[in-house]
Motif scaffolding. Sequence first.
Motif, mmCIF file in Angstrom:
data_model
loop_
_atom_site.group_PDB
_atom_site.id
_atom_site.type_symbol
_atom_site.label_atom_id
_atom_site.label_comp_id
_atom_site.label_asym_id
_atom_site.label_seq_id
_atom_site.Cartn_x
_atom_site.Cartn_y
_atom_site.Cartn_z
ATOM 1 N N ALA A 110 0.825 -1.217 0.000
ATOM 2 C CA ALA A 110 0.000 0.000 0.000
ATOM 3 C C ALA A 110 0.858 1.266 0.000
ATOM 4 C CB ALA A 110 -0.918 0.002 1.230
ATOM 5 N N LEU A 115 -0.272 3.880 -2.606
ATOM 6 C CA LEU A 115 -0.714 3.110 -3.777
ATOM 7 C C LEU A 115 -2.181 2.681 -3.696
ATOM 8 C CD1 LEU A 115 2.489 0.930 -4.293
ATOM 9 C CD2 LEU A 115 1.916 3.096 -5.384
ATOM 10 N N GLU A 116 -2.738 2.720 -2.501
ATOM 11 C CA GLU A 116 -4.186 2.483 -2.370
ATOM 12 C C GLU A 116 -4.701 3.286 -1.173
ATOM 13 O OE1 GLU A 116 -5.291 -1.506 -0.550
ATOM 14 O OE2 GLU A 116 -3.346 -2.025 -1.428
ATOM 15 N N ASP A 117 -5.986 3.490 -1.115
ATOM 16 C CA ASP A 117 -6.549 4.310 -0.028
ATOM 17 C C ASP A 117 -6.286 3.644 1.323
ATOM 18 O OD1 ASP A 117 -7.424 5.738 -2.124
ATOM 19 O OD2 ASP A 117 -9.582 5.479 -1.743
ATOM 20 N N GLU A 131 -5.278 9.032 0.178
ATOM 21 C CA GLU A 131 -5.833 8.402 -1.026
ATOM 22 C C GLU A 131 -4.726 7.968 -1.976
ATOM 23 O OE1 GLU A 131 -8.715 11.007 -2.742
ATOM 24 O OE2 GLU A 131 -9.933 10.992 -0.915
ATOM 25 N N ALA A 132 -5.029 6.965 -2.770
ATOM 26 C CA ALA A 132 -4.060 6.474 -3.754
ATOM 27 C C ALA A 132 -3.598 7.636 -4.631
ATOM 28 C CB ALA A 132 -4.699 5.378 -4.615
ATOM 29 N N LYS A 136 -6.320 -0.847 5.450
ATOM 30 C CA LYS A 136 -6.538 -0.732 4.012
ATOM 31 C C LYS A 136 -8.049 -0.702 3.725
ATOM 32 C CE LYS A 136 -4.027 -4.221 2.506
ATOM 33 N NZ LYS A 136 -3.246 -5.050 1.583
ATOM 34 N N GLU A 137 -8.387 -0.487 2.475
ATOM 35 C CA GLU A 137 -9.809 -0.406 2.074
ATOM 36 C C GLU A 137 -10.579 -1.679 2.426
ATOM 37 O OE1 GLU A 137 -9.685 0.752 -2.072
ATOM 38 O OE2 GLU A 137 -11.198 2.288 -1.606
#
Lengths: 193, 295
Positions: free
Chosen positions: B168, B188-190, B226-227, B260-261
């Motif tokens: 992430a 890299l990801e939310d 956020e990503a 993570k999401e």
Amino acid sequence: MEQGYKKIFWALFFVTFHINLGPLQLLPPFVGWLILLSGLQDLTSALQNSSVSTESFERARTFGQVLVGLTFMGTLVSLASTGEMMESPVLTFYPVVVIALEIITFFHILEGAHNIFATLGLEELAGETEGKLQAYLLMIIPSTVLLTFSLFFNHSAGMVIGVLLGIIAVIYLLVFFHRIKKFWMEDPLGHCL
Amino acid sequence: MEINRKILKAGIVLIALLVIIGYVGVYLLTLKEPVFIEHYIEEEIYTGHEQGPRQVELELNYIANAWDSRVVSRVDFPEHPEIQVPASEYGMHGGLMMFSGGQQGPPGNVKGRYSMRTVYMSFTFDEDYGDGESIEITKARVHLSDGSVFETELGSVNFHFTKERTEALESWGGSGSGPRERREFSVLEDIELVGVESPILPILENDLVILLNDRDYREIEGMHLEAGEVLMVESNISRDDVAEEKLRYLKFQPKLRFIKENGEEETRILSTGWHRVWDYEFIDIFKYLQQREAL
């Protein structure tokens, strides 16, 4: 007299400058102090039938005997322990004790030399001896104090300066002993003794 | 001759006094046994992807009497008898002890009555340690070359084992060294930040600054990234000019915990800050030993 001062000169030289063959000291300090005792014996013998007091040389001999014993033990300890024991805290100030006894010994030797010149009426030489002794003391005492501090704090630079100052003081004394030796070699007043 | 007699008397009295005081000082300042300084160390060990046993080299510092010619021959840990490590004061090379030729006397940095010595150790960890497992070492049993053994407090040496690295956050740059560091991560990801954690955080709390996108690490809970965003981390460990902090070995690897999401929690090392023991004098060691009640 000349023989006595010659031995004292070489004794002082050998106890100050060590000649090593690998880990072995060719002439351990106690041998130097034995030579000094022999030199003092020569001086007192030469003065036996004179009016000059040998009291100072007798005192120097007592301290010289202590130095023979002390440095003999020091040599044994360093031989038996390959150096490690010499680093022990018990022996931290061993060199300072030896130097202090050395100072007292040479004080009495120079006091004796001064007495001879004074008794013979050689005021100039007596005064010069007194002056040389004072200069020696004023160099060797501060150097010993510095060495004591440096040994306590393991301060290498202090040790080097202390030892260098001490060597200068000893060389100064060696030069003077050489002069006295030469004076008696020429023997201008030998008949007075 | 009278003046010379007085100079001699004064000189000999002074030297004798100094020798007596010196011997009292030597007696009072002599350590009964070596004292290890406090180490606060974190080491992240990545054991994933069947990389085989991992080696970690550590340096531990201790204070010995300057004249002490013994050296450390072995160290083991009463809390973790399974850990066996080669130890040497002459450095480690590829896990083998190498003795530096021609060196006179024991190794160490002599300051007055004491010597700061370094023990080099090489730890080998196999893959038995699971993801997220930790080992903490606080005590050591030290074997000296003369056969004597003593037990000592070490501080806190922590090994963290990780099998999977998060995807992430990706580090893409950094600068600084030692106590001050600045690093940048690509998100890299939310993610939602939970907090910064480290077992040695409580020890450093007053001397530590960690800013995440200019926000104090204690105030990041709930912060969303956020990503595509960048996470900028600045860290600094200040050190007061006192013996206790000068003689403290630190290797600090704080971890960021985030969600993570998909709801999974993961961690990522934010920075590595360290303080080695290098700027000290005899008086610092003396004060330190007094504080540790070793004298």
